[in-house]
Design an enzyme around this catalytic site. Structure first.
Site, mmCIF file in Angstrom:
data_model
loop_
_atom_site.group_PDB
_atom_site.id
_atom_site.type_symbol
_atom_site.label_atom_id
_atom_site.label_comp_id
_atom_site.label_asym_id
_atom_site.label_seq_id
_atom_site.Cartn_x
_atom_site.Cartn_y
_atom_site.Cartn_z
ATOM 1 N N ASP A 12 61.350 53.307 7.058
ATOM 2 C CA ASP A 12 60.716 52.104 6.509
ATOM 3 C C ASP A 12 59.209 52.232 6.761
ATOM 4 O O ASP A 12 58.767 53.081 7.538
ATOM 5 C CB ASP A 12 61.268 50.860 7.223
ATOM 6 N N SER A 13 58.444 51.344 6.117
ATOM 7 C CA SER A 13 57.007 51.329 6.355
ATOM 8 C C SER A 13 56.688 50.887 7.788
ATOM 9 O O SER A 13 55.571 51.094 8.243
ATOM 10 C CB SER A 13 56.348 50.371 5.368
ATOM 11 N N CYS A 75 63.148 50.735 3.136
ATOM 12 C CA CYS A 75 62.016 49.965 2.627
ATOM 13 C C CYS A 75 62.219 49.634 1.141
ATOM 14 O O CYS A 75 62.413 50.537 0.319
ATOM 15 C CB CYS A 75 60.748 50.792 2.805
ATOM 16 N N GLU A 154 56.087 39.840 11.550
ATOM 17 C CA GLU A 154 55.583 40.790 12.545
ATOM 18 C C GLU A 154 54.976 40.055 13.740
ATOM 19 O O GLU A 154 54.935 40.564 14.848
ATOM 20 C CB GLU A 154 54.531 41.710 11.915
ATOM 21 N N CYS A 186 63.041 42.376 0.676
ATOM 22 C CA CYS A 186 62.047 42.959 1.573
ATOM 23 C C CYS A 186 62.697 43.030 2.947
ATOM 24 O O CYS A 186 63.416 42.105 3.336
ATOM 25 C CB CYS A 186 60.799 42.079 1.616
ATOM 26 N N HIS A 188 61.764 42.504 5.837
ATOM 27 C CA HIS A 188 61.454 41.475 6.836
ATOM 28 C C HIS A 188 62.135 40.130 6.567
ATOM 29 O O HIS A 188 62.271 39.317 7.464
ATOM 30 C CB HIS A 188 59.946 41.235 6.875
HETATM 31 N N1 DGL Z 1 59.176 47.405 4.292
HETATM 32 C C1 DGL Z 1 58.516 46.706 3.217
HETATM 33 C C2 DGL Z 1 59.547 46.336 2.136
HETATM 34 O O1 DGL Z 1 60.726 46.231 2.395
HETATM 35 C C3 DGL Z 1 57.801 45.473 3.700
HETATM 36 C C4 DGL Z 1 56.587 45.732 4.527
HETATM 37 C C5 DGL Z 1 55.484 46.458 3.796
HETATM 38 O O2 DGL Z 1 54.808 45.881 2.915
HETATM 39 O O3 DGL Z 1 55.322 47.635 4.081
HETATM 40 O O4 DGL Z 1 59.185 46.144 1.015
#
Ligand code: DGL
Length: 267
Positions: A12-13, A75, A154, A186, A188
């Site tokens: 993931d990011s 992600c 976060e 997403c 989060h």
């Molecule tokens: N992991 C990203 C997503 O699921 C969210 C956080 C980001 O913008 O990197 O889209």
């Protein structure tokens, strides 16, 4: 090593994909899992397709060098922008979160009116809406970007009044829209389930791509005869920056991580 004994790679990011890792671990406790959080380049949601694809390919190659048998792109933004490139670059199966999320929503909606919320890049890509239309032609689908949700999560402000206010504002267009399913598109957003549900009301089913991705990962491993038998699986964590912060948040999310290794990269 027998192929079934190899780990599953998840990336993931940043930390958000730990919601997907947890779903995988709950469903398949015997699998070894390696997680990579690209904390040096987060957020992906406001970046270009080119940048997200470059970062995603670099991480996928790193995980491939660790001998993974399958890659889960946790992600949503990377799944929306870089999945095709990842699939053609890797020799192992690659699974994103968009298809599973869209499948779950198409099955859950009764009236065929669905919305999806995600990052700016995910919404702009149109990937969820396209996947929903493919799964259920005639479906009425709309997508909304909620960029402030990521930093609020976060910050640990899951039940905070500021988060409730932001949610009320972002989700205003959904009031009276008649949707009966909402995809949390997403990584989060599952952490804001309670807040989001309070705003959209109890009649709207919230679809968490993480759960369905775990179901489909297990099905794929089963089909390929690659499910690991034996004792509890190992967990290994990497971050491209600030591993201590990553560890602190991971523990806050209930993930039992002993340590996080630093693996910076240029892409
Ligand atoms: N992991 C990203 C997503 O699921 C969210 C956080 C980001 O913008 O990197 O889209």
């Amino acid at each position: 090593m027998k192929k079934s004994q190899r780990p599953i790679g998840v990336f993931d990011s940043g930390i958000g994909g730990l919601t997907v890792l947890s779903a995988l671990a709950r469903r398949m406790p015997n699998e070894h899992l390696i997680y990579f959080g690209d904390t040096a380049h987060v957020p992906y949601g406001s970046k270009s397709k080119e940048a997200v694809t470059r970062f995603s390919l670099a991480i996928a190659r790193f995980l491939e060098s660790k001998g993974i048998k399958l890659l889960v792109v946790a992600c949503n933004t990377s799944s929306a922008l870089a999945l095709r490139e990842l699939k053609s670059a890797l020799k192992i199966p690659v699974l994103g979160v968009i298809e599973p999320g869209a499948r779950a929503a198409a099955a859950a909606t009764r009236n065929g009116r669905v919305a999806v919320i995600g990052t700016e890049a995910t919404v702009r890509s149109g990937a969820y809406v396209a996947a929903l239309k493919k799964k259920r032609p005639g479906i009425h689908a709309k997508a909304l970007a909620c960029p402030l949700f990521v930093p609020l999560v976060e910050e640990g402000w899951w039940g905070h009044r500021v988060t409730s206010e932001v949610a009320k504002d972002y989700l205003k267009p959904l009031r009276g829209s008649g949707i009966d399913a909402l995809i949390l598109g997403c990584t989060h957003y599952p952490l804001l389930k309670k807040t989001i549900s309070r705003v959209v009301g109890p009649k709207v089913r919230l679809i968490d791509s993480a759960e369905q991705t775990a179901v489909e990962t297990e099905e794929l491993l089963d089909e390929m005869g690659l499910k690991r038998r034996g004792g509890p699986g190992r967990r290994e964590f990497y971050a491209s920056d600030a591993p201590k912060r990553f560890l602190r948040i991971a523990r806050l999310l209930g993930v039992k991580a002993k340590s996080v290794k630093l693996h910076p990269f240029d892409a």
